[in-house]
Design an enzyme around this catalytic site. Structure first.
Site, PDB file in Angstrom:
ATOM      1  N   HIS A   1       0.976  -1.427  -0.164  1.00  0.00           N
ATOM      2  CA  HIS A   1      -0.411  -0.192   0.173  1.00  0.00           C
ATOM      3  C   HIS A   1       0.744   1.207   0.202  1.00  0.00           C
ATOM      4  O   HIS A   1       1.412   1.939  -0.853  1.00  0.00           O
ATOM      5  CB  HIS A   1      -0.819   0.327   1.601  1.00  0.00           C
ATOM      6  CG  HIS A   1      -1.675   1.164   1.103  1.00  0.00           C
ATOM      7  ND1 HIS A   1      -2.402   1.798   0.119  1.00  0.00           N
ATOM      8  CD2 HIS A   1      -1.295   2.120   1.911  1.00  0.00           C
ATOM      9  CE1 HIS A   1      -2.665   3.163   1.327  1.00  0.00           C
ATOM     10  NE2 HIS A   1      -2.113   3.505   1.693  1.00  0.00           N
TER      11      HIS A   1
ATOM     12  N   HIS B   1       1.344   4.950  -2.945  1.00  0.00           N
ATOM     13  CA  HIS B   1       1.530   6.328  -2.939  1.00  0.00           C
ATOM     14  C   HIS B   1       2.947   6.661  -4.090  1.00  0.00           C
ATOM     15  O   HIS B   1       2.994   8.592  -4.010  1.00  0.00           O
ATOM     16  CB  HIS B   1       1.552   7.139  -1.136  1.00  0.00           C
ATOM     17  CG  HIS B   1       0.850   6.989  -0.419  1.00  0.00           C
ATOM     18  ND1 HIS B   1      -0.138   8.028  -0.587  1.00  0.00           N
ATOM     19  CD2 HIS B   1       0.360   5.833   0.920  1.00  0.00           C
ATOM     20  CE1 HIS B   1      -0.840   7.608   0.111  1.00  0.00           C
ATOM     21  NE2 HIS B   1      -0.659   5.886   1.382  1.00  0.00           N
TER      22      HIS B   1
ATOM     23  N   GLU C   1      -5.692   8.856  -0.499  1.00  0.00           N
ATOM     24  CA  GLU C   1      -5.853   7.708   0.095  1.00  0.00           C
ATOM     25  C   GLU C   1      -7.594   6.883  -1.224  1.00  0.00           C
ATOM     26  O   GLU C   1      -7.481   6.751  -1.304  1.00  0.00           O
ATOM     27  CB  GLU C   1      -6.933   7.824   1.469  1.00  0.00           C
ATOM     28  CG  GLU C   1      -5.353   8.289   2.401  1.00  0.00           C
ATOM     29  CD  GLU C   1      -4.288   7.024   2.504  1.00  0.00           C
ATOM     30  OE1 GLU C   1      -4.431   5.518   1.579  1.00  0.00           O
ATOM     31  OE2 GLU C   1      -2.965   7.010   3.124  1.00  0.00           O
TER      32      GLU C   1
ATOM     33  N   SER D   1      -4.509   0.793  -4.007  1.00  0.00           N
ATOM     34  CA  SER D   1      -3.410  -0.476  -4.155  1.00  0.00           C
ATOM     35  C   SER D   1      -4.495  -1.672  -3.130  1.00  0.00           C
ATOM     36  O   SER D   1      -4.091  -2.863  -2.833  1.00  0.00           O
ATOM     37  CB  SER D   1      -3.288  -0.316  -2.899  1.00  0.00           C
ATOM     38  OG  SER D   1      -3.939   0.398  -2.021  1.00  0.00           O
TER      39      SER D   1
HETATM   40  N1  HBI Z   1       1.067   6.754   9.587  1.00  0.00           N
HETATM   41  N2  HBI Z   1       2.854   5.636   9.172  1.00  0.00           N
HETATM   42  C1  HBI Z   1       1.910   5.805   8.866  1.00  0.00           C
HETATM   43  N3  HBI Z   1       1.035   6.499   7.747  1.00  0.00           N
HETATM   44  C2  HBI Z   1      -0.243   7.306   7.443  1.00  0.00           C
HETATM   45  O1  HBI Z   1      -0.617   7.064   6.608  1.00  0.00           O
HETATM   46  C3  HBI Z   1      -0.877   8.144   8.552  1.00  0.00           C
HETATM   47  C4  HBI Z   1       0.357   8.056   9.719  1.00  0.00           C
HETATM   48  N4  HBI Z   1       0.368   8.551  11.107  1.00  0.00           N
HETATM   49  C5  HBI Z   1      -0.979   9.775  11.023  1.00  0.00           C
HETATM   50  C6  HBI Z   1      -1.886   9.498   9.884  1.00  0.00           C
HETATM   51  N5  HBI Z   1      -1.096   9.150   8.307  1.00  0.00           N
HETATM   52  C7  HBI Z   1      -2.859  10.788   9.594  1.00  0.00           C
HETATM   53  O2  HBI Z   1      -3.779  10.312  10.790  1.00  0.00           O
HETATM   54  C8  HBI Z   1      -2.850  11.329   9.443  1.00  0.00           C
HETATM   55  O3  HBI Z   1      -3.113  12.413   8.157  1.00  0.00           O
HETATM   56  C9  HBI Z   1      -3.304  13.259  10.432  1.00  0.00           C
HETATM   57 FE    FE Z   2      -2.056   5.664   2.807  1.00  0.00          FE
END
Ligand code: HBI
Ligand code: FE
Length: 287
Positions: free
Chosen positions: A127, A132, A173, A192
């Site tokens: 994913h 991304h 997303e 994904s």
């Molecule tokens: N951490 N590893 C990871 N991947 C994410 O997509 C991610 C995260 N922490 C917070 C987050 N996304 C989202 O909740 C933020 O956009 C607020």
């Molecule tokens: Fe993601």
């Protein structure tokens, strides 16, 4: 999504990064990547936005199997100045934003097991990287991701992370984009996923509505199944422009005055591409 309470695992650096340890992946794990990659790259032809296909070659490494982040970062750096760094899993919001604001994309290092081919809750390396990274090779989208990180750091100070997170959810997303008369996929959560790549474009169930920044920040989302509404942007340029030109502080104050919108709501002012039947969600509900 509020992630304040997660604890930094032992072995993770201050900024939550860990070594990818590319050499420790097994043959089966590399084979799983290749299986997922081939299946998804084929099915996305004609469904995904051209910029994603243009970016896919950044993932075609000198060795087959799971990309080595060091090599991947080198290739991405040449195109847009982005890097990919490994993290143990979800990281706290501020840490996440800080990395994005500095053009570093955080990715999990683990890959799903064979029995999770089509469904998993926690994002894995397929994913994070397949979903991304191709668009991070696009200069406009690359700037949008950095702008989002910077916006996140500011939103944190205004108690508006939950609203901003919805922007990420419904664009990065689960976003759709209009190209000519057709809708195409670009959101990483869709591209994904084999199942959602079909559902999001072709199924009569979900709503498909025009992108509107404020509307989207009021809209709840579901993390347990396919989305009930998708939002369609006109172009990456338009998405970036709206994000950098909008003063978010007054917008957050307005959003705070108005009720949240349910996942399937359609408003009179929405630009409607599809009024979904919501049959899929209804069937799940009653089963
Ligand atoms: N951490 N590893 C990871 N991947 C994410 O997509 C991610 C995260 N922490 C917070 C987050 N996304 C989202 O909740 C933020 O956009 C607020
Ligand atoms: Fe993601």
């Amino acid at each position: 999504m509020a992630t304040e309470t997660i604890i930094r695992p032992e072995g993770a650096a201050q900024d939550w990064t860990i070594p990818q340890d590319w050499n420790t992946y097994t043959r089966d794990e590399h084979a799983m990547w290749d299986t997922l990659f081939e299946r998804q790259a084929q099915m996305l032809q004609g469904r995904v936005v051209q910029e994603f296909l243009d970016g896919l070659d950044v993932l075609r490494m000198t060795r087959p199997g799971i990309p080595d982040f060091a090599e991947l970062s080198e290739r991405l750096m040449e195109r847009t100045g982005w890097q990919v760094v490994a993290v143990p899993g979800l990281v706290p919001d501020r840490v996440f934003f800080e990395h994005l604001a500095n053009r570093r994309f955080v990715a999990g290092r683990f890959i799903r097991k064979p029995e999770q081919l089509d469904y998993l809750q926690e994002p894995d390396i397929f994913h994070d990287v397949f979903g991304h990274v191709p668009l991070l090779a696009n200069p406009v989208f690359a700037d949008y991701m950095q702008a989002y990180g910077e916006g996140g750091l500011r939103a944190d100070g205004m108690g508006a992370i939950d609203n901003l997170a919805r922007l990420y959810w419904y664009t990065v997303e689960f976003g759709l984009i209009r190209q000519g008369d057709a809708l195409k996929l670009y959101g990483a959560g869709i591209v994904s996923s084999y199942g959602e790549s079909v559902f999001a474009l072709d199924d009569p169930s979900p709503n498909r509505l025009g992108f509107d920044l404020k509307r989207l920040m009021r809209t709840r989302y579901r993390i347990d199944d396919y989305q009930q509404s998708y939002f369609v942007i006109d172009s990456f340029e338009d998405l970036l422009r709206q994000t950098v030109e909008t003063d978010f502080a007054p917008l957050y104050r307005e959003v705070a005055q108005e009720p949240d919108l349910d996942v399937a709501t359609i408003l009179p002012e929405d630009r409607i591409y599809t009024t979904g039947t919501q049959a899929y969600a209804a069937a799940k509900e009653s089963s």
